[in-house]
Scaffold this active site. Structure first.
Site, mmCIF file in Angstrom:
data_model
loop_
_atom_site.group_PDB
_atom_site.id
_atom_site.type_symbol
_atom_site.label_atom_id
_atom_site.label_comp_id
_atom_site.label_asym_id
_atom_site.label_seq_id
_atom_site.Cartn_x
_atom_site.Cartn_y
_atom_site.Cartn_z
ATOM 1 N N CYS A 2 0.863 -1.140 -0.029
ATOM 2 C CA CYS A 2 -0.112 -0.156 0.121
ATOM 3 C C CYS A 2 1.028 1.334 0.065
ATOM 4 O O CYS A 2 1.843 1.246 0.444
ATOM 5 C CB CYS A 2 -0.906 0.066 1.235
ATOM 6 S SG CYS A 2 -2.104 -1.268 1.464
ATOM 7 N N ARG A 27 3.757 -0.299 -4.996
ATOM 8 C CA ARG A 27 3.377 -0.881 -3.644
ATOM 9 C C ARG A 27 1.999 -1.489 -3.738
ATOM 10 O O ARG A 27 1.896 -2.254 -2.578
ATOM 11 C CB ARG A 27 3.297 0.432 -2.508
ATOM 12 C CG ARG A 27 4.863 0.933 -2.589
ATOM 13 C CD ARG A 27 4.709 2.166 -1.862
ATOM 14 N NE ARG A 27 4.614 1.698 -0.189
ATOM 15 C CZ ARG A 27 5.777 1.459 0.466
ATOM 16 N NH1 ARG A 27 6.854 2.004 -0.008
ATOM 17 N NH2 ARG A 27 5.486 1.039 1.756
ATOM 18 N N TRP A 74 -2.972 -2.738 -1.418
ATOM 19 C CA TRP A 74 -2.659 -4.252 -1.812
ATOM 20 C C TRP A 74 -3.560 -4.729 -0.673
ATOM 21 O O TRP A 74 -3.230 -4.816 0.689
ATOM 22 C CB TRP A 74 -1.369 -4.332 -1.427
ATOM 23 C CG TRP A 74 -0.714 -5.765 -1.722
ATOM 24 C CD1 TRP A 74 -0.666 -6.445 -3.223
ATOM 25 C CD2 TRP A 74 -0.715 -6.833 -0.996
ATOM 26 N NE1 TRP A 74 -0.228 -7.581 -2.713
ATOM 27 C CE2 TRP A 74 -0.387 -8.086 -1.514
ATOM 28 C CE3 TRP A 74 -0.737 -6.778 0.537
ATOM 29 C CZ2 TRP A 74 0.052 -9.215 -0.960
ATOM 30 C CZ3 TRP A 74 -0.448 -8.046 1.110
ATOM 31 C CH2 TRP A 74 -0.278 -9.379 0.384
ATOM 32 N N ASN A 98 -1.556 1.888 5.536
ATOM 33 C CA ASN A 98 -0.604 0.978 5.153
ATOM 34 C C ASN A 98 -0.236 -0.037 6.348
ATOM 35 O O ASN A 98 0.129 0.597 7.449
ATOM 36 C CB ASN A 98 0.594 1.686 4.594
ATOM 37 C CG ASN A 98 1.448 0.740 4.257
ATOM 38 O OD1 ASN A 98 1.471 -0.606 4.100
ATOM 39 N ND2 ASN A 98 3.116 1.174 4.051
ATOM 40 N N GLY A 99 -0.526 -1.177 6.338
ATOM 41 C CA GLY A 99 -0.153 -2.238 7.351
ATOM 42 C C GLY A 99 -1.436 -2.928 7.654
ATOM 43 O O GLY A 99 -2.340 -3.084 7.065
ATOM 44 N N GLU A 478 15.875 -18.881 -8.355
ATOM 45 C CA GLU A 478 15.514 -17.775 -9.047
ATOM 46 C C GLU A 478 15.039 -17.534 -10.212
ATOM 47 O O GLU A 478 13.971 -16.913 -10.264
ATOM 48 C CB GLU A 478 16.883 -16.823 -9.092
ATOM 49 C CG GLU A 478 16.632 -15.478 -9.347
ATOM 50 C CD GLU A 478 15.694 -14.514 -8.613
ATOM 51 O OE1 GLU A 478 15.304 -14.975 -7.275
ATOM 52 O OE2 GLU A 478 15.479 -13.399 -9.047
ATOM 53 N N LYS A 482 10.997 -16.130 -10.936
ATOM 54 C CA LYS A 482 10.759 -15.353 -11.914
ATOM 55 C C LYS A 482 9.627 -15.748 -12.885
ATOM 56 O O LYS A 482 8.791 -14.906 -13.169
ATOM 57 C CB LYS A 482 12.040 -14.851 -12.707
ATOM 58 C CG LYS A 482 13.111 -14.086 -12.234
ATOM 59 C CD LYS A 482 12.766 -12.438 -12.051
ATOM 60 C CE LYS A 482 12.221 -12.499 -10.433
ATOM 61 N NZ LYS A 482 13.270 -12.082 -9.498
ATOM 62 N N GLU A 485 6.408 -15.649 -10.997
ATOM 63 C CA GLU A 485 5.640 -14.402 -10.556
ATOM 64 C C GLU A 485 5.289 -13.719 -11.816
ATOM 65 O O GLU A 485 4.249 -12.798 -11.613
ATOM 66 C CB GLU A 485 6.378 -13.417 -9.586
ATOM 67 C CG GLU A 485 7.695 -12.884 -10.306
ATOM 68 C CD GLU A 485 8.523 -12.163 -8.943
ATOM 69 O OE1 GLU A 485 9.538 -11.908 -9.309
ATOM 70 O OE2 GLU A 485 7.637 -11.456 -8.244
ATOM 71 N N HIS A 501 14.745 -38.249 -5.832
ATOM 72 C CA HIS A 501 14.098 -38.533 -4.699
ATOM 73 C C HIS A 501 12.687 -38.282 -4.275
ATOM 74 O O HIS A 501 12.209 -38.042 -3.288
ATOM 75 C CB HIS A 501 14.887 -38.034 -3.287
ATOM 76 C CG HIS A 501 16.556 -38.245 -3.355
ATOM 77 N ND1 HIS A 501 16.664 -39.498 -2.899
ATOM 78 C CD2 HIS A 501 17.682 -37.998 -3.733
ATOM 79 C CE1 HIS A 501 17.803 -39.924 -3.002
ATOM 80 N NE2 HIS A 501 18.380 -38.709 -3.471
ATOM 81 N N LYS A 601 5.751 -4.477 -4.909
ATOM 82 C CA LYS A 601 7.286 -4.233 -4.744
ATOM 83 C C LYS A 601 7.767 -4.312 -3.580
ATOM 84 O O LYS A 601 8.754 -5.005 -2.931
ATOM 85 C CB LYS A 601 7.623 -2.906 -5.624
ATOM 86 C CG LYS A 601 9.081 -2.742 -5.646
ATOM 87 C CD LYS A 601 9.757 -3.597 -6.717
ATOM 88 C CE LYS A 601 11.119 -3.416 -6.917
ATOM 89 N NZ LYS A 601 11.770 -4.672 -7.433
HETATM 90 O O1 M6R Z 1 12.805 -5.638 -1.019
HETATM 91 P P1 M6R Z 1 13.168 -7.195 -0.584
HETATM 92 O O2 M6R Z 1 14.451 -7.420 -1.399
HETATM 93 O O3 M6R Z 1 13.254 -7.143 0.695
HETATM 94 O O4 M6R Z 1 11.978 -7.912 -1.188
HETATM 95 C C1 M6R Z 1 12.188 -9.395 -1.135
HETATM 96 C C2 M6R Z 1 11.140 -9.987 -1.791
HETATM 97 O O5 M6R Z 1 9.954 -9.466 -1.567
HETATM 98 C C3 M6R Z 1 11.359 -9.733 -3.378
HETATM 99 O O6 M6R Z 1 12.677 -10.132 -3.541
HETATM 100 C C4 M6R Z 1 10.481 -10.623 -4.123
HETATM 101 O O7 M6R Z 1 10.683 -12.126 -4.004
HETATM 102 C C5 M6R Z 1 10.418 -10.338 -5.654
HETATM 103 N N1 M6R Z 1 9.254 -10.065 -6.102
HETATM 104 C C6 M6R Z 1 11.143 -11.402 -6.456
HETATM 105 O O8 M6R Z 1 11.199 -10.923 -7.973
#
Ligand code: M6R
Length: 606
Positions: A2, A27, A74, A98-99, A478, A482, A485, A501, A601
């Site tokens: 948010c 956000r 959000w 926010n929160g 990673e 990607k 998401e 396994h 983000k």
């Molecule tokens: O701002 P941060 O690096 O602490 O964020 C951590 C994760 O929320 C962030 O890396 C998230 O997994 C990304 N969307 C991945 O692309």
């Protein structure tokens, strides 16, 4: 999560609020809204979806007012619709939040018993009614203090009051909040990015504090209402970093920027002439550190895992890694001689911050690797290693991942050298190799058309796997993250040697499997694991590094070769095709690449 903006001025504020909300959209973007105050009337407009919808809606209204608050949401409590969108208002106040208010159910019961009527499903609405209730018998400051004491959880708030013509109250616990100073106007914002187009002078609220903004005055208070002084910081402004320029998406721009951001980082940490590493003013004697704990979330957690491999390869240090949301609730056995390193792009991730706070409270040595240097995690850790990437706007982390790895690798080398685990000539050679990395990344970025073609197979698949061993395993995780998401394709990252396994049962005809097999110590083993999945029908995309020797294996569907580098640095290069694979897969599906569904983000809730 948010985003909050507040402006008190001597001119109309609604269009400036809309502009700031666009910047805050990263956000949260499931709904948005704004409220302004003019001559004792609070005007409110809210919309489902993006800020564009809010702007269209606003055009049909006459939103007067030189004081206003805005919000991008959000969703936590209540579905994303107009009723649950912020601001939430009573007859006297309007609030953006926010929160999460953890005790909202209890507070709601109490407020209903007092005759308050709730309209939404949100936790935020209890704040509206609580402050309205206290204002019946208290002045503004006392009402705020009383209200804040009743709230459990984490929050940042912006509040306007029907009978206070030019005033905004901001409050913070857990979630970040900044104040900006302008000519005849002042601002409240979730982060400096939202304020940057209006001012470069800002202050940050500390946890538990609140502030009262008027157009020509700002006062800060602690949780008991005692006035506190604040430093005014000057932000360096580099607005073009916040624009997409010629690129279709921020993600595309951020992927292409990586050679430059790595160069910037090298410039900050490497003594070019002596081939040494400059890390100054560390508040401890690094030679006395015998163990390291690395903590992060999501992509940042993958950087932790990568660093564990490097630390174990190059030092004798005992290394533990942890996901922040797990660390904070486990029974931790803190070790005095351990260094706790927190990795975060935003520096505001609630779980990572809570883990840092826990370590600080237990008097541990804390260090952070962050991108946003004004962030809470940077400010509250005892030592900071910035990654110098510039703003990362796309929700999917790309250049920050390479930046985090770069700083962690540099730190590993420094520690290995200081602790005499690495001989001087090897240390120097590794620094020389590192200086060459941006160029190799640049060349690897040229792989383009092949990935575009390959990506169709991933978009059409019902699932996929990403396999790697050793240094390539964190990169497999990673790559899978990607793809999940951005392209909403089920993707599992796995250590290649573990397939037999259990997960091998998932392999069936035509399933796309990415195998990361650079020619390092694990190469032969990974190639054998690759054969096992090919034998069961997998369509393998092999990612390896260039070599004179051909890959001795039949039935590989596609091969991508990245540039050659020493083993330590190959993970940087292997990441590039995976970033592009996810990008093009999402592009083919027509998804919103910079703002994937359900995500944000900066994850400032638990
Ligand atoms: O701002 P941060 O690096 O602490 O964020 C951590 C994760 O929320 C962030 O890396 C998230 O997994 C990304 N969307 C991945 O692309």
């Amino acid at each position: 999560m948010c985003g909050i903006i507040g402006i008190t001025s001597n001119k109309s504020v609604s269009s400036a609020i809309i502009n700031s909300l666009r910047k805050l959209e990263y956000r949260g973007y499931d709904s948005s809204g704004l409220a302004t105050l003019s001559e004792g009337i609070i005007y409110e407009v809210k919309s489902e979806g993006r800020v564009d919808n809010l702007e269209k809606n606003l055009a049909t209204k006459n939103m007067l007012g030189s004081v206003g608050i805005g919000h991008v949401r959000w969703a936590t409590h209540g579905i994303p619709n107009t009723v649950n969108a912020h601001p939430h208002s009573s007859e006297n106040v309007s609030i953006v939040h926010n929160g999460i208010i953890e005790n909202s159910t209890i507070l709601k019961k109490y407020l209903i018993s007092k005759g308050h009527i709730f309209k939404s499903q949100t936790d935020t609405e209890v704040i509206v009614h609580l402050i309205t209730e206290y204002l019946k018998e208290n002045n503004l400051k006392d009402s705020i203090v009383k209200m804040l004491k009743q709230l459990h959880g984490s929050f940042a708030l912006g509040i306007i009051f029907k009978d206070k013509p030019d005033l905004i109250v901001g409050a913070r616990r857990g979630s970040p909040l900044a104040v900006g100073y302008g000519p005849n106007e002042n601002y409240l914002g979730s982060d400096s990015y939202a304020l940057k187009s209006m001012t470069n002078k800002i202050s940050y609220l500390d946890d538990g504090e609140f502030c009262v903004l008027k157009k020509d005055q700002v006062d800060f208070f602690d949780e008991n209402g005692k006035k506190v002084n604040k430093k005014v910081l000057e932000l360096s402004s580099n607005e073009e970093n916040y624009e997409k320029g010629e690129f279709k998406h921020f993600m595309a721009k951020e992927i292409e920027e990586q050679p430059t951001t790595l160069k910037n980082c090298i410039k900050e940490y490497i003594d070019n002439i002596n081939n040494d590493i400059n890390i100054f003013n560390i508040p401890w004697d690094l030679k006395e550190i015998s163990s390291i704990t690395l903590i992060g979330c999501g992509t940042a957690y993958h950087s932790c895992l990568m660093a564990k491999y490097w630390f174990e390869e190059l030092t004798k240090l005992d290394v533990t890694i942890d996901i922040a949301s797990e660390f904070r609730y486990r029974k931790n056995r803190f070790k005095k001689e351990s260094l706790y390193i927190f990795i975060s792009q935003s520096g505001e991730t609630a779980d990572t911050y809570a883990a840092l706070d826990l370590c600080n409270k237990n008097k541990m040595k804390t260090c952070s690797v962050v991108n946003v240097i004004e962030s809470s995690i940077a400010r509250d850790s005892k030592f900071v290693l910035p990654i110098h990437c510039g703003p990362e706007i796309g929700v999917a982390s790309t250049k920050a991942f390479l930046g985090q790895m770069m700083v962690l690798y540099i730190f590993t080398l420094k520690l290995a050298f200081l602790k005499k685990d690495l001989k001087k000539e090897i240390y120097i050679q590794k620094i020389k190799d590192l200086k060459n990395l941006p160029q190799l990344v640049e060349k690897t970025l040229l792989i383009e058309s092949q990935i575009q073609t390959i990506s169709s197979t991933f978009t059409d698949a019902k699932g996929s796997m990403f396999l790697g061993r050793g240094f390539s395993y964190p990169i497999a995780l990673e790559g899978a993250l990607k793809l999940k998401e951005l392209a909403y394709v089920h993707a599992e990252g796995y250590p290649a040697g573990e397939m037999k396994h259990g997960p091998l049962a998932l392999i069936e005809d035509g399933i796309p499997v990415v195998v990361l097999a650079p020619r390092d110590n694990y190469y032969q083993k990974t190639i054998s694991n690759m054969q096992e999945v090919i034998a069961r029908g997998a369509k393998v995309l092999l990612i390896t590094n260039k070599s004179k020797d051909e890959v001795v294996s039949e039935n590989i569907w596609q091969t991508i070769e990245v540039e050659n580098a020493n083993d330590d640095l190959l993970p940087f290069l292997l990441t590039i095709p995976l970033q592009k694979l996810a990008y093009y897969s999402a592009l083919k599906k027509g998804y919103d690449i910079d703002k994937p569904r359900n995500l944000a983000k900066s994850v400032t809730v638990e």
